[in-house]
Design an enzyme around this catalytic site. Structure first.
Site, short mmCIF file in Angstrom:
data_model
loop_
_atom_site.label_atom_id
_atom_site.label_comp_id
_atom_site.label_asym_id
_atom_site.label_seq_id
_atom_site.Cartn_x
_atom_site.Cartn_y
_atom_site.Cartn_z
CG HIS A 186 1.04 -11.52 5.68
ND1 HIS A 186 2.00 -11.25 6.63
CD2 HIS A 186 1.66 -12.28 4.73
CE1 HIS A 186 3.14 -11.83 6.29
NE2 HIS A 186 2.96 -12.45 5.14
CE1 TYR A 220 4.69 -11.17 -2.17
CE2 TYR A 220 6.95 -11.66 -1.58
CZ TYR A 220 5.63 -11.54 -1.23
OH TYR A 220 5.23 -11.78 0.06
CG HIS A 243 11.69 -13.47 2.09
ND1 HIS A 243 11.07 -13.11 0.91
CD2 HIS A 243 10.71 -13.48 3.04
CE1 HIS A 243 9.78 -12.91 1.14
NE2 HIS A 243 9.54 -13.12 2.41
#
Length: 405
Positions: A352, A387, A378
């Protein structure tokens, strides 16, 4: 280094499912059990369930960590001599049917079954119809206070119980009162630098390199990558169609240019194997949502085959049919883990981590956050915003006073 536990849980048709970490010793011991069967597709064993079966299995592996499903532990602890089917199995069967009717994933089905079994065991096998909000509150509080589970784990347990009461018991859960919630830590994702990604990929070969390269180059989750079908790759438009991703959503992401040649070569080899399977009388693949009944010839169609099929054909124990599932995720996880170790990385990078690195590197390069949100699939941009810590550079964007002396 801790080893993976042996897992035992209820199966179907009066059998127990036994998941063994592979070793010649484990295989030799499980083969001493009468009536055992190996299921290549699911990568587990099953044994006939009877009085004393659980004890026999535990005695086979002394000193080994064994994770027994609460549904089985509860029956053993209850001590009333009733078989599991008279105690917990009907509830779990109804739960499984309700989940399948609503097209929940197999992993959600397993997770919800686990939490419902633990909930019933916690309340000493009382029927769910006799319990209410206060009983759910006590169980959730126990998870947070006594077992100290994470916030996401507690939320998953709550979701399983809400589903049980709403869709199986036919009633909505009201106010749960003052549930003690597990603390949700603010954690940043582990991200590899571009050079670290390059070194890790250099330590992978064959289809494992290709899978990792696509996960990083397209931002795919591991199972999204392994579940790709041939028709999901559009070379002319440089796109990958991710079907039924997390949250049952489809999305389109880019096909990395640097993987095209290797992917074409890989699919050429896979097609030869598929054609040989068909010539041998097999070559059928499982289709989603019972499409094989609507399109009887589709399971043999090249377009529906897995991009990353397993090396060996599995055999259906009932029909004796042979086919191929996609590559098992544990094989890729092991390969990536070994590649990270060879690369000398000290950070805990997993499959991941490639997805986290994909998003972070796009934002570093100036990509719009809404675009990154769509590529990742998302639902809410707030999820993608985790992020954005790289945009401010954090401590790396500030010069230490020590360096100015």
């Amino acid at each position: 280094m801790p080893t993976d536990p042996i897992r035992v849980r209820p199966g179907e048709a009066g059998r127990l499912i036994v998941q063994l970490p592979y070793s010649p010793d484990h295989v030799a011991k499980i083969k001493t059990v009468a009536g055992r069967r190996w299921h290549a597709k699911e990568q587990h064993w099953t044994v006939p369930q009877g009085e004393g079966t659980l004890g026999t299995l535990l005695n086979l592996f002394p000193g080994k960590p064994v994770d027994v499903d609460p549904a089985l532990r509860a029956v053993k602890a209850h001590g009333n001599g009733k078989p599991p089917s008279a105690l917990l199995i009907p509830v779990l069967a109804d739960l499984r049917a309700a989940l399948q009717a609503r097209h929940y994933s197999r992993r959600t089905e397993q997770a919800y079954g686990h939490w419902v079994a633990r909930f019933l065991h916690f309340h000493q096998d009382r029927p769910p119809a006799e319990m209410a909000e206060a009983d759910i509150n006590r169980f959730l509080t126990h998870l947070a206070v006594t077992e100290k589970v994470s916030a996401s784990t507690q939320n998953q347990a709550l979701a399983a119980l809400l589903f049980l009461y709403r869709y199986v018991m036919g009633r909505d859960v009201g106010d749960l009162g003052e549930v003690i919630r597990a603390r949700k830590p603010e954690r940043l994702p582990v991200v590899m630098a571009r050079e670290e990604v390059r070194v890790v990929l250099a330590n992978l070969t064959g289809d494992k390199w290709l899978i990792a390269a696509i996960m990083y180059g397209a931002g795919l989750r591991l199972m999204e990558c392994l579940r790709l079908r041939v028709q999901d790759i559009d070379f002319s438009r440089h796109e990958i169609l991710v079907r039924d991703g997390k949250g049952a959503k489809d999305r389109i992401t880019m096909l990395p240019e640097s993987t095209k040649v290797a992917l074409v070569d890989h699919l050429t080899r896979v097609k030869v194997v598929h054609q040989q399977d068909v010539a041998d009388g097999w070559g059928r693949v499982q289709l989603p949502d019972a499409l094989d009944r609507k399109y009887p010839n589709a399971p043999k169609d090249w377009r529906w085959q897995w991009v990353f099929p397993q090396e060996r054909r599995w055999i259906n124990g009932k029909t004796k049919e042979q086919g191929r599932h996609h590559t098992d995720e544990s094989l890729v996880q092991k390969a990536v883990r070994e590649a990270v170790a060879k690369a000398g990385l000290t950070k805990r990078a997993t499959c991941h981590t490639f997805r986290h690195s994909f998003a972070t590197h796009l934002l570093e390069s100036g990509s719009d956050i809404r675009t990154v949100q769509e590529l990742l699939g998302h639902r809410d941009v707030k999820t993608t915003m985790i992020y954005t810590h790289v945009l401010h550079r954090g401590p790396a964007g500030v010069r230490s006073p020590l360096d100015g002396m």
